[in-house]
Design a protein around this motif. Structure first.
Motif, PDB file in Angstrom:
ATOM      1  N   ARG A   1      10.931  19.965  -3.268  1.00 15.72           N
ATOM      2  CA  ARG A   1      12.376  20.147  -3.164  1.00 15.72           C
ATOM      3  C   ARG A   1      13.084  19.270  -4.194  1.00 15.72           C
ATOM      4  O   ARG A   1      12.559  18.233  -4.602  1.00 15.72           O
ATOM      5  CB  ARG A   1      12.872  19.809  -1.750  1.00 15.72           C
ATOM      6  CG  ARG A   1      12.394  20.816  -0.715  1.00 15.72           C
ATOM      7  CD  ARG A   1      13.001  20.594   0.651  1.00 15.72           C
ATOM      8  NE  ARG A   1      12.644  21.698   1.547  1.00 15.72           N
ATOM      9  CZ  ARG A   1      13.327  22.836   1.624  1.00 15.72           C
ATOM     10  NH1 ARG A   1      14.433  22.986   0.905  1.00 15.72           N
ATOM     11  NH2 ARG A   1      12.929  23.799   2.432  1.00 15.72           N
ATOM     12  N   VAL A   2      14.256  19.696  -4.580  1.00 19.29           N
ATOM     13  CA  VAL A   2      15.018  18.968  -5.601  1.00 19.29           C
ATOM     14  C   VAL A   2      15.528  17.662  -5.018  1.00 19.29           C
ATOM     15  O   VAL A   2      16.142  17.628  -3.941  1.00 19.29           O
ATOM     16  CB  VAL A   2      16.196  19.811  -6.115  1.00 19.29           C
ATOM     17  CG1 VAL A   2      16.972  19.036  -7.184  1.00 19.29           C
ATOM     18  CG2 VAL A   2      15.704  21.151  -6.664  1.00 19.29           C
TER      19      VAL A   2
ATOM     20  N   LEU B   1       6.130  31.613 -10.194  1.00 18.48           N
ATOM     21  CA  LEU B   1       6.529  30.214 -10.128  1.00 18.48           C
ATOM     22  C   LEU B   1       5.976  29.576  -8.856  1.00 18.48           C
ATOM     23  O   LEU B   1       6.328  29.981  -7.749  1.00 18.48           O
ATOM     24  CB  LEU B   1       8.052  30.110 -10.170  1.00 18.48           C
ATOM     25  CG  LEU B   1       8.675  28.731 -10.010  1.00 18.48           C
ATOM     26  CD1 LEU B   1       8.090  27.747 -11.014  1.00 18.48           C
ATOM     27  CD2 LEU B   1      10.179  28.824 -10.169  1.00 18.48           C
ATOM     28  N   ILE B   2       5.104  28.586  -9.041  1.00 19.67           N
ATOM     29  CA  ILE B   2       4.410  27.961  -7.916  1.00 19.67           C
ATOM     30  C   ILE B   2       4.837  26.502  -7.804  1.00 19.67           C
ATOM     31  O   ILE B   2       4.530  25.688  -8.682  1.00 19.67           O
ATOM     32  CB  ILE B   2       2.884  28.062  -8.112  1.00 19.67           C
ATOM     33  CG1 ILE B   2       2.464  29.528  -8.300  1.00 19.67           C
ATOM     34  CG2 ILE B   2       2.143  27.449  -6.925  1.00 19.67           C
ATOM     35  CD1 ILE B   2       1.048  29.704  -8.796  1.00 19.67           C
TER      36      ILE B   2
ATOM     37  N   HIS C   1       6.636  31.114  -5.166  1.00 20.64           N
ATOM     38  CA  HIS C   1       5.563  30.718  -4.256  1.00 20.64           C
ATOM     39  C   HIS C   1       5.786  29.249  -3.889  1.00 20.64           C
ATOM     40  O   HIS C   1       5.414  28.352  -4.650  1.00 20.64           O
ATOM     41  CB  HIS C   1       4.196  30.897  -4.907  1.00 20.64           C
ATOM     42  CG  HIS C   1       3.917  32.302  -5.375  1.00 20.64           C
ATOM     43  ND1 HIS C   1       3.434  33.278  -4.535  1.00 20.64           N
ATOM     44  CD2 HIS C   1       4.084  32.886  -6.586  1.00 20.64           C
ATOM     45  CE1 HIS C   1       3.292  34.405  -5.203  1.00 20.64           C
ATOM     46  NE2 HIS C   1       3.679  34.203  -6.454  1.00 20.64           N
ATOM     47  N   ALA C   2       6.417  29.015  -2.754  1.00 22.40           N
ATOM     48  CA  ALA C   2       6.714  27.644  -2.325  1.00 22.40           C
ATOM     49  C   ALA C   2       5.531  27.081  -1.555  1.00 22.40           C
ATOM     50  O   ALA C   2       5.628  26.725  -0.373  1.00 22.40           O
ATOM     51  CB  ALA C   2       7.978  27.618  -1.480  1.00 22.40           C
TER      52      ALA C   2
ATOM     53  N   ALA D   1      17.370  21.574  -2.055  1.00 19.56           N
ATOM     54  CA  ALA D   1      16.881  22.955  -2.074  1.00 19.56           C
ATOM     55  C   ALA D   1      15.440  22.986  -2.566  1.00 19.56           C
ATOM     56  O   ALA D   1      14.975  22.095  -3.280  1.00 19.56           O
ATOM     57  CB  ALA D   1      17.764  23.812  -2.969  1.00 19.56           C
ATOM     58  N   GLY D   2      14.724  24.028  -2.213  1.00 22.74           N
ATOM     59  CA  GLY D   2      13.386  24.224  -2.737  1.00 22.74           C
ATOM     60  C   GLY D   2      13.447  24.477  -4.234  1.00 22.74           C
ATOM     61  O   GLY D   2      14.315  25.229  -4.709  1.00 22.74           O
ATOM     62  N   LYS D   3      12.557  23.845  -4.979  1.00 22.13           N
ATOM     63  CA  LYS D   3      12.586  24.003  -6.441  1.00 22.13           C
ATOM     64  C   LYS D   3      12.332  25.443  -6.866  1.00 22.13           C
ATOM     65  O   LYS D   3      12.949  25.930  -7.821  1.00 22.13           O
ATOM     66  CB  LYS D   3      11.572  23.065  -7.088  1.00 22.13           C
ATOM     67  CG  LYS D   3      11.992  21.609  -7.075  1.00 22.13           C
ATOM     68  CD  LYS D   3      11.016  20.736  -7.854  1.00 22.13           C
ATOM     69  CE  LYS D   3      11.470  19.279  -7.843  1.00 22.13           C
ATOM     70  NZ  LYS D   3      10.538  18.409  -8.584  1.00 22.13           N
ATOM     71  N   ALA D   4      11.412  26.131  -6.187  1.00 19.82           N
ATOM     72  CA  ALA D   4      11.130  27.518  -6.560  1.00 19.82           C
ATOM     73  C   ALA D   4      12.370  28.382  -6.410  1.00 19.82           C
ATOM     74  O   ALA D   4      12.693  29.197  -7.289  1.00 19.82           O
ATOM     75  CB  ALA D   4       9.979  28.065  -5.722  1.00 19.82           C
ATOM     76  N   ASP D   5      13.112  28.210  -5.316  1.00 21.65           N
ATOM     77  CA  ASP D   5      14.317  29.005  -5.085  1.00 21.65           C
ATOM     78  C   ASP D   5      15.418  28.635  -6.078  1.00 21.65           C
ATOM     79  O   ASP D   5      16.078  29.516  -6.642  1.00 21.65           O
ATOM     80  CB  ASP D   5      14.822  28.800  -3.658  1.00 21.65           C
ATOM     81  CG  ASP D   5      13.917  29.441  -2.622  1.00 21.65           C
ATOM     82  OD1 ASP D   5      13.172  30.370  -2.969  1.00 21.65           O
ATOM     83  OD2 ASP D   5      13.942  28.992  -1.456  1.00 21.65           O
TER      84      ASP D   5
END
Length: 248
Positions: free
Chosen positions: A63-64, A58-59, A104-105, A82-86
């Motif tokens: 952020r949301v 997931l790349i 992969h942020a 939050a970071g979208k990847a997380d």
């Protein structure tokens, strides 16, 4: 091998003669590179994880934001900031912890695209930036990886599968051209219907699954156009451009 839990979880796939136990095992072994966890990525990721894809790279470096929640169904109010990847990885882990999510942020571009996609079986591009799309498409072509590309604007969507290294199949540049400075209007500027994004993201997941476990008609060389205003879908042939670099 499929575990006892897998046989129960994926029973509705396994009874399909086009997939069966062997096809489900292929899904469990598959690795998919997902570019973007936004409007297209949210439903696509949910259905890919639910289908039992073994590993998803997931790349996404975004952020949301509160404005995302109208269409990006993986996220809730508690994910804002939050970071979208997380956040996406956490949501997918609740669906099926057996699916490996490699986060992969980072922003994918021409410098890193090939390295980031290497090792995948299929690439799914759900980004809304033309330069990024070209970088992903070129890397996928160079690695000979099937590229599933989906896009939505307002009430309209499009979906294509590209295998441009094959003699009669087009690449993404055969469709869009090669202008690296081409600008596209963002959904923030023109708007987008959330449910339309869900439709196209789900169809993109279907095409990824078809790339891994072939069934029905081959979608490469065709472009699906969806019109949410008239509830009309049509498929057009997408020929290979003899002047494109993929034609040699």
């Amino acid at each position: 091998m499929l575990s006892d839990d897998d046989l129960t979880r994926f029973a509705r796939h396994i009874v399909l003669k086009e997939i069966g136990g062997a096809g489900q095992a292929r899904l469990r072994r598959a690795r998919v590179a997902m570019i973007g966890a936004g409007g297209i990525g949210s439903p696509a990721l949910q259905y890919l994880a639910a289908a039992g894809i073994g590993r998803i790279d997931l790349i996404d470096d975004d952020r949301v934001d509160l404005s995302n929640l109208q269409r990006q169904t993986l996220f809730g109010v508690g994910d804002v900031g939050a970071g979208k990847a997380d956040a996406a990885a956490a949501a997918l882990a609740r669906m099926d912890p057996a699916v490996t999510i490699e986060r992969h942020a980072v922003r994918i571009d021409t410098a890193n695209a090939r390295a980031m996609l290497a090792g995948a079986d299929v690439v799914l591009d759900g980004t809304d930036n033309f330069a990024t799309r070209l970088a992903v498409a070129d890397a996928a072509l160079g690695l000979r990886l099937p590229l599933v590309s989906a896009a939505v604007s307002q009430f309209e969507g499009q979906l294509g599968v590209y295998r441009g290294w094959e003699t009669e199949k087009p690449c993404y540049r055969c469709f869009v051209g090669a202008d690296p400075d081409r600008e596209g209007a963002s959904c923030a500027e023109v708007g987008v219907l959330g449910a339309m994004v869900g439709v196209m993201g789900s169809l993109a997941a279907l095409e990824v699954i078809r790339c891994i476990v072939p069934f029905g008609e081959d979608s490469a060389g065709k472009l699906l156009l969806a019109d949410g205003l008239s509830l009309r879908f049509r498929t057009i042939a997408l020929p290979k451009d003899p002047g494109c670099s993929c034609s040699g």
